[in-house]
Design a protein around this motif. Structure first.
Motif, PDB file in Angstrom:
ATOM      1  N   SER A  84     -72.151-114.270 -30.636  1.00  0.00           N
ATOM      2  CA  SER A  84     -71.904-115.160 -31.763  1.00  0.00           C
ATOM      3  C   SER A  84     -73.093-115.202 -32.725  1.00  0.00           C
ATOM      4  O   SER A  84     -74.242-115.280 -32.308  1.00  0.00           O
ATOM      5  CB  SER A  84     -71.605-116.566 -31.241  1.00  0.00           C
ATOM      6  N   GLY A  85     -72.798-115.125 -34.016  1.00  0.00           N
ATOM      7  CA  GLY A  85     -73.815-115.197 -35.047  1.00  0.00           C
ATOM      8  C   GLY A  85     -74.355-113.848 -35.480  1.00  0.00           C
ATOM      9  O   GLY A  85     -75.062-113.765 -36.484  1.00  0.00           O
ATOM     10  N   GLU A  86     -74.048-112.779 -34.752  1.00  0.00           N
ATOM     11  CA  GLU A  86     -74.523-111.464 -35.145  1.00  0.00           C
ATOM     12  C   GLU A  86     -73.749-110.956 -36.356  1.00  0.00           C
ATOM     13  O   GLU A  86     -72.621-111.370 -36.611  1.00  0.00           O
ATOM     14  CB  GLU A  86     -74.359-110.454 -33.992  1.00  0.00           C
ATOM     15  N   THR A  87     -74.385-110.070 -37.097  1.00  0.00           N
ATOM     16  CA  THR A  87     -73.735-109.434 -38.234  1.00  0.00           C
ATOM     17  C   THR A  87     -73.390-108.007 -37.854  1.00  0.00           C
ATOM     18  O   THR A  87     -74.228-107.278 -37.326  1.00  0.00           O
ATOM     19  CB  THR A  87     -74.665-109.427 -39.463  1.00  0.00           C
ATOM     20  N   LEU A  88     -72.151-107.624 -38.117  1.00  0.00           N
ATOM     21  CA  LEU A  88     -71.709-106.250 -37.891  1.00  0.00           C
ATOM     22  C   LEU A  88     -71.649-105.526 -39.219  1.00  0.00           C
ATOM     23  O   LEU A  88     -71.244-106.098 -40.236  1.00  0.00           O
ATOM     24  CB  LEU A  88     -70.321-106.221 -37.256  1.00  0.00           C
ATOM     25  N   GLN A  89     -72.059-104.275 -39.224  1.00  0.00           N
ATOM     26  CA  GLN A  89     -71.830-103.400 -40.364  1.00  0.00           C
ATOM     27  C   GLN A  89     -70.680-102.485 -39.964  1.00  0.00           C
ATOM     28  O   GLN A  89     -70.701-101.884 -38.895  1.00  0.00           O
ATOM     29  CB  GLN A  89     -73.077-102.608 -40.716  1.00  0.00           C
ATOM     30  N   ALA A  92     -61.300 -93.867 -38.802  1.00  0.00           N
ATOM     31  CA  ALA A  92     -61.963 -94.164 -37.539  1.00  0.00           C
ATOM     32  C   ALA A  92     -63.082 -95.138 -37.898  1.00  0.00           C
ATOM     33  O   ALA A  92     -64.118 -94.745 -38.434  1.00  0.00           O
ATOM     34  CB  ALA A  92     -62.516 -92.903 -36.883  1.00  0.00           C
ATOM     35  N   ILE A  93     -62.829 -96.419 -37.677  1.00  0.00           N
ATOM     36  CA  ILE A  93     -63.751 -97.483 -38.063  1.00  0.00           C
ATOM     37  C   ILE A  93     -64.686 -97.777 -36.894  1.00  0.00           C
ATOM     38  O   ILE A  93     -64.247 -97.958 -35.763  1.00  0.00           O
ATOM     39  CB  ILE A  93     -62.972 -98.768 -38.443  1.00  0.00           C
ATOM     40  N   THR A  94     -65.988 -97.843 -37.186  1.00  0.00           N
ATOM     41  CA  THR A  94     -66.985 -98.105 -36.157  1.00  0.00           C
ATOM     42  C   THR A  94     -67.855 -99.288 -36.574  1.00  0.00           C
ATOM     43  O   THR A  94     -68.451 -99.261 -37.651  1.00  0.00           O
ATOM     44  CB  THR A  94     -67.892 -96.873 -35.951  1.00  0.00           C
ATOM     45  N   ASN A 134     -69.560 -93.889 -44.367  1.00  0.00           N
ATOM     46  CA  ASN A 134     -69.314 -94.797 -45.487  1.00  0.00           C
ATOM     47  C   ASN A 134     -69.310 -96.249 -45.014  1.00  0.00           C
ATOM     48  O   ASN A 134     -68.451 -96.648 -44.229  1.00  0.00           O
ATOM     49  CB  ASN A 134     -67.962 -94.443 -46.134  1.00  0.00           C
ATOM     50  N   LEU A 135     -70.262 -97.054 -45.489  1.00  0.00           N
ATOM     51  CA  LEU A 135     -70.309 -98.480 -45.164  1.00  0.00           C
ATOM     52  C   LEU A 135     -69.204 -99.196 -45.923  1.00  0.00           C
ATOM     53  O   LEU A 135     -69.162 -99.200 -47.150  1.00  0.00           O
ATOM     54  CB  LEU A 135     -71.665 -99.084 -45.532  1.00  0.00           C
TER      55      LEU A 135
END
Length: 79
Positions: free
Chosen positions: A2-7, A39-41, A13-14
Motif C-alpha cells: 500500500s502506498g507504492e507507486t507503479l509505473q 503486454a502491460i508490465t 513505452n511508459l
C-alpha cells in the motif's frame, strides 16, 4: 504494498502510473489504447525513480471492430 507507486509500461513505452491501495491497484491510460495486442508490465518505482524487477505481465488484445452481420431474417410469426 500500500502506498507504492507503479509505473505501467507497454514494452519500453511508459503509459502512466498507478497507486497501490492495500494489495490492489488499477490503471486507466490517459488516452485510449488503439486496436492492437499489448503486454502491460507494472514496475514499482522508489522515491529516487529506480524501478523494481518487472512484475506480472498482463497480456490482452483490443479489437474495437464490431462483428459483421451477413444476413438477418426476423421472426414474423405471432403467437
Amino acid at each position: 504494498m500500500s502506498g507504492e507507486t507503479l509505473q505501467i509500461y507497454s514494452g519500453s513505452n511508459l503509459l502512466g502510473t498507478a497507486q497501490v491501495s492495500g494489495s490492489a491497484w488499477s490503471f486507466t491510460p490517459s488516452s485510449p489504447l488503439s486496436d492492437s495486442s499489448y503486454a502491460i508490465t507494472p514496475f514499482v518505482a522508489d522515491i529516487a525513480g529506480n524501478l523494481s524487477p518487472s512484475g506480472n505481465i498482463y497480456s490482452f488484445t483490443i479489437d474495437s471492430t464490431g462483428p459483421t452481420l451477413s444476413s438477418y431474417s426476423p421472426n414474423t410469426t405471432s403467437g
